[in-house]
Design a protein around this motif. Structure first.
Motif, short mmCIF file in Angstrom:
data_model
loop_
_atom_site.label_atom_id
_atom_site.label_comp_id
_atom_site.label_asym_id
_atom_site.label_seq_id
_atom_site.Cartn_x
_atom_site.Cartn_y
_atom_site.Cartn_z
N LEU A 47 0.85 -1.19 0.00
CA LEU A 47 0.00 0.00 0.00
C LEU A 47 0.88 1.24 0.00
O LEU A 47 1.92 1.26 0.66
CB LEU A 47 -0.89 0.06 1.25
N SER A 48 0.44 2.28 -0.70
CA SER A 48 1.12 3.57 -0.59
C SER A 48 0.64 4.24 0.70
O SER A 48 -0.36 3.83 1.31
CB SER A 48 0.79 4.46 -1.79
N PHE A 49 1.34 5.29 1.09
CA PHE A 49 0.96 6.04 2.28
C PHE A 49 -0.46 6.60 2.12
O PHE A 49 -1.29 6.50 3.02
CB PHE A 49 1.97 7.17 2.52
N LEU A 50 -0.77 7.17 0.94
CA LEU A 50 -2.10 7.72 0.70
C LEU A 50 -3.16 6.62 0.67
O LEU A 50 -4.25 6.80 1.21
CB LEU A 50 -2.13 8.54 -0.59
N GLU A 51 -2.85 5.49 0.07
CA GLU A 51 -3.80 4.38 0.05
C GLU A 51 -4.13 3.94 1.47
O GLU A 51 -5.31 3.75 1.81
CB GLU A 51 -3.24 3.20 -0.75
N TYR A 52 -3.12 3.79 2.30
CA TYR A 52 -3.35 3.39 3.70
C TYR A 52 -4.23 4.42 4.40
O TYR A 52 -5.17 4.08 5.10
CB TYR A 52 -2.01 3.22 4.43
N TYR A 53 -3.92 5.70 4.20
CA TYR A 53 -4.67 6.77 4.85
C TYR A 53 -6.14 6.75 4.41
O TYR A 53 -7.04 6.90 5.24
CB TYR A 53 -4.01 8.11 4.53
N VAL A 54 -6.38 6.54 3.13
CA VAL A 54 -7.76 6.47 2.61
C VAL A 54 -8.49 5.29 3.23
O VAL A 54 -9.64 5.41 3.67
CB VAL A 54 -7.76 6.40 1.07
N LEU A 55 -7.83 4.14 3.30
CA LEU A 55 -8.46 2.96 3.91
C LEU A 55 -8.77 3.23 5.38
O LEU A 55 -9.83 2.86 5.88
CB LEU A 55 -7.57 1.73 3.77
N ALA A 56 -7.83 3.86 6.08
CA ALA A 56 -8.05 4.18 7.50
C ALA A 56 -9.22 5.14 7.67
O ALA A 56 -10.06 4.95 8.56
CB ALA A 56 -6.77 4.75 8.11
N LEU A 57 -9.31 6.15 6.81
CA LEU A 57 -10.44 7.08 6.89
C LEU A 57 -11.76 6.35 6.67
O LEU A 57 -12.73 6.57 7.41
CB LEU A 57 -10.29 8.21 5.85
N LEU A 58 -11.81 5.49 5.67
CA LEU A 58 -13.04 4.74 5.40
C LEU A 58 -13.38 3.80 6.54
O LEU A 58 -14.56 3.62 6.87
CB LEU A 58 -12.90 3.95 4.09
#
Length: 173
Positions: A47-58
Protein backbone atom coordinates in the motif's frame (compact mmCIF):
# COMPACT_ATOMS: atom_id res chain seq x y z
CA UNK A 1 -3.16 44.52 2.97
CA UNK A 2 -3.64 42.38 -0.17
CA UNK A 3 -0.46 41.18 -1.87
CA UNK A 4 -1.12 43.40 -4.90
CA UNK A 5 -1.13 46.52 -2.69
CA UNK A 6 2.10 45.83 -0.82
CA UNK A 7 4.95 48.27 -1.25
CA UNK A 8 7.29 46.46 -3.63
CA UNK A 9 10.21 48.62 -2.51
CA UNK A 10 9.92 47.49 1.12
CA UNK A 11 12.66 45.18 2.38
CA UNK A 12 11.46 41.54 2.72
CA UNK A 13 10.96 40.28 6.27
CA UNK A 14 13.66 37.61 6.31
CA UNK A 15 13.63 34.79 8.82
CA UNK A 16 15.95 35.00 11.78
CA UNK A 17 18.64 32.33 12.09
CA UNK A 18 16.53 30.47 14.67
CA UNK A 19 13.37 30.71 12.57
CA UNK A 20 15.24 29.52 9.50
CA UNK A 21 16.80 26.59 11.38
CA UNK A 22 13.38 25.54 12.74
CA UNK A 23 11.81 25.86 9.29
CA UNK A 24 14.55 23.81 7.62
CA UNK A 25 14.42 21.09 10.28
CA UNK A 26 10.62 20.91 9.99
CA UNK A 27 10.75 20.72 6.19
CA UNK A 28 13.43 18.05 6.32
CA UNK A 29 11.27 16.00 8.70
CA UNK A 30 8.16 16.42 6.53
CA UNK A 31 10.11 15.11 3.55
CA UNK A 32 11.79 12.16 5.28
CA UNK A 33 8.95 10.87 7.47
CA UNK A 34 6.35 10.19 4.75
CA UNK A 35 9.03 8.55 2.59
CA UNK A 36 10.06 6.23 5.43
CA UNK A 37 6.43 5.37 6.19
CA UNK A 38 5.69 4.83 2.49
CA UNK A 39 8.62 2.41 2.24
CA UNK A 40 7.39 0.42 5.25
CA UNK A 41 3.82 0.25 3.92
CA UNK A 42 4.97 -0.83 0.45
CA UNK A 43 7.25 -3.51 1.89
CA UNK A 44 4.76 -4.91 4.40
CA UNK A 45 1.37 -4.46 2.73
CA UNK A 46 1.77 -3.25 -0.88
CA UNK A 47 0.00 0.00 0.00
CA UNK A 48 1.12 3.57 -0.59
CA UNK A 49 0.96 6.04 2.28
CA UNK A 50 -2.10 7.72 0.70
CA UNK A 51 -3.80 4.38 0.05
CA UNK A 52 -3.35 3.39 3.70
CA UNK A 53 -4.67 6.77 4.85
CA UNK A 54 -7.76 6.47 2.61
CA UNK A 55 -8.46 2.96 3.91
CA UNK A 56 -8.05 4.18 7.50
CA UNK A 57 -10.44 7.08 6.89
CA UNK A 58 -13.04 4.74 5.40
CA UNK A 59 -12.64 2.25 8.25
CA UNK A 60 -13.71 4.97 10.71
CA UNK A 61 -16.97 5.74 8.86
CA UNK A 62 -20.37 4.11 9.37
CA UNK A 63 -20.66 1.17 6.98
CA UNK A 64 -17.06 1.95 5.89
CA UNK A 65 -18.32 4.34 3.18
CA UNK A 66 -17.98 7.99 2.21
CA UNK A 67 -18.82 10.24 -0.67
CA UNK A 68 -15.81 10.45 -2.96
CA UNK A 69 -15.77 14.26 -2.68
CA UNK A 70 -15.75 14.15 1.14
CA UNK A 71 -13.03 11.52 1.12
CA UNK A 72 -10.93 13.64 -1.25
CA UNK A 73 -11.28 16.58 1.11
CA UNK A 74 -10.31 14.61 4.18
CA UNK A 75 -7.38 12.96 2.39
CA UNK A 76 -6.32 16.32 0.89
CA UNK A 77 -6.27 14.71 -2.54
CA UNK A 78 -7.67 16.03 -5.80
CA UNK A 79 -10.70 14.11 -7.02
CA UNK A 80 -8.87 12.92 -10.13
CA UNK A 81 -5.98 11.52 -8.09
CA UNK A 82 -8.36 9.86 -5.65
CA UNK A 83 -10.35 8.38 -8.52
CA UNK A 84 -7.19 6.75 -9.91
CA UNK A 85 -6.30 5.45 -6.45
CA UNK A 86 -9.81 4.00 -6.01
CA UNK A 87 -9.58 2.35 -9.45
CA UNK A 88 -6.30 0.66 -8.50
CA UNK A 89 -7.73 -0.58 -5.20
CA UNK A 90 -10.98 -1.70 -6.88
CA UNK A 91 -8.94 -4.00 -9.12
CA UNK A 92 -7.43 -5.54 -5.98
CA UNK A 93 -10.86 -5.99 -4.35
CA UNK A 94 -10.03 -3.54 -1.54
CA UNK A 95 -12.55 -0.81 -2.46
CA UNK A 96 -15.70 -0.52 -4.53
CA UNK A 97 -17.84 2.37 -5.76
CA UNK A 98 -21.57 2.81 -6.00
CA UNK A 99 -23.92 5.73 -6.59
CA UNK A 100 -24.96 7.67 -3.51
CA UNK A 101 -28.44 6.32 -2.66
CA UNK A 102 -29.57 9.82 -1.57
CA UNK A 103 -28.19 11.68 -4.59
CA UNK A 104 -27.09 9.68 -7.63
CA UNK A 105 -24.93 12.56 -8.85
CA UNK A 106 -22.43 11.56 -6.17
CA UNK A 107 -20.37 8.41 -5.78
CA UNK A 108 -19.70 6.50 -2.58
CA UNK A 109 -16.40 4.72 -2.00
CA UNK A 110 -16.81 1.61 0.15
CA UNK A 111 -14.12 -0.34 1.97
CA UNK A 112 -14.81 -4.02 1.17
CA UNK A 113 -14.55 -6.81 3.72
CA UNK A 114 -11.30 -7.92 2.06
CA UNK A 115 -10.08 -4.32 2.15
CA UNK A 116 -10.84 -4.03 5.85
CA UNK A 117 -8.95 -7.28 6.50
CA UNK A 118 -6.00 -5.94 4.47
CA UNK A 119 -6.00 -2.73 6.52
CA UNK A 120 -6.22 -4.65 9.81
CA UNK A 121 -3.26 -6.78 8.72
CA UNK A 122 -1.25 -3.69 7.65
CA UNK A 123 -1.94 -1.59 10.75
CA UNK A 124 0.29 -3.24 13.39
CA UNK A 125 3.56 -2.87 11.47
CA UNK A 126 2.61 0.63 10.31
CA UNK A 127 1.77 1.76 13.86
CA UNK A 128 5.02 0.19 15.09
CA UNK A 129 6.95 2.23 12.50
CA UNK A 130 5.08 5.44 13.40
CA UNK A 131 5.86 4.76 17.05
CA UNK A 132 9.53 4.04 16.30
CA UNK A 133 10.18 7.05 14.06
CA UNK A 134 7.87 9.66 15.56
CA UNK A 135 6.23 8.94 18.91
CA UNK A 136 9.26 7.52 20.69
CA UNK A 137 11.52 10.31 19.40
CA UNK A 138 9.57 12.78 21.56
CA UNK A 139 8.64 12.88 25.21
CA UNK A 140 4.96 13.31 26.17
CA UNK A 141 5.25 17.08 26.65
CA UNK A 142 6.96 17.48 23.25
CA UNK A 143 4.12 15.49 21.66
CA UNK A 144 1.52 17.76 23.31
CA UNK A 145 3.38 20.88 22.14
CA UNK A 146 3.77 19.50 18.62
CA UNK A 147 0.06 18.67 18.55
CA UNK A 148 -0.85 22.23 19.60
CA UNK A 149 1.59 23.71 17.08
CA UNK A 150 0.26 21.57 14.24
CA UNK A 151 -3.33 22.58 15.04
CA UNK A 152 -2.35 26.27 15.05
CA UNK A 153 -0.60 26.02 11.68
CA UNK A 154 -3.51 24.07 10.15
CA UNK A 155 -5.97 26.68 11.44
CA UNK A 156 -3.85 29.47 9.92
CA UNK A 157 -3.71 27.65 6.57
CA UNK A 158 -7.47 27.12 6.59
CA UNK A 159 -8.05 30.80 7.42
CA UNK A 160 -5.72 31.95 4.66
CA UNK A 161 -7.12 29.56 2.05
CA UNK A 162 -10.68 28.59 3.03
CA UNK A 163 -11.20 26.84 -0.31
CA UNK A 164 -8.66 24.22 0.87
CA UNK A 165 -10.15 23.86 4.35
CA UNK A 166 -11.14 20.19 4.18
CA UNK A 167 -12.90 20.40 0.84
CA UNK A 168 -12.20 18.66 -2.43
CA UNK A 169 -10.71 20.95 -5.02
CA UNK A 170 -13.11 20.36 -7.90
CA UNK A 171 -15.96 18.32 -9.26
CA UNK A 172 -18.35 15.83 -7.79
CA UNK A 173 -17.50 12.47 -6.51
Amino acid sequence: MPAAEKDETAEPRWLTADQFAAWRAFMHMTQLLPTALEFQLQQDSRLSFLEYYVLALLSEQPEHRMRMSALAGQADAELSRLSHLVSRLEKRGILRREPDPEDGRYTHVILTGAGYEHLVAAAPSHVARVRELFVEALDPEELRVLHRCAEKVVARIEEAAPERGGKATAGRG
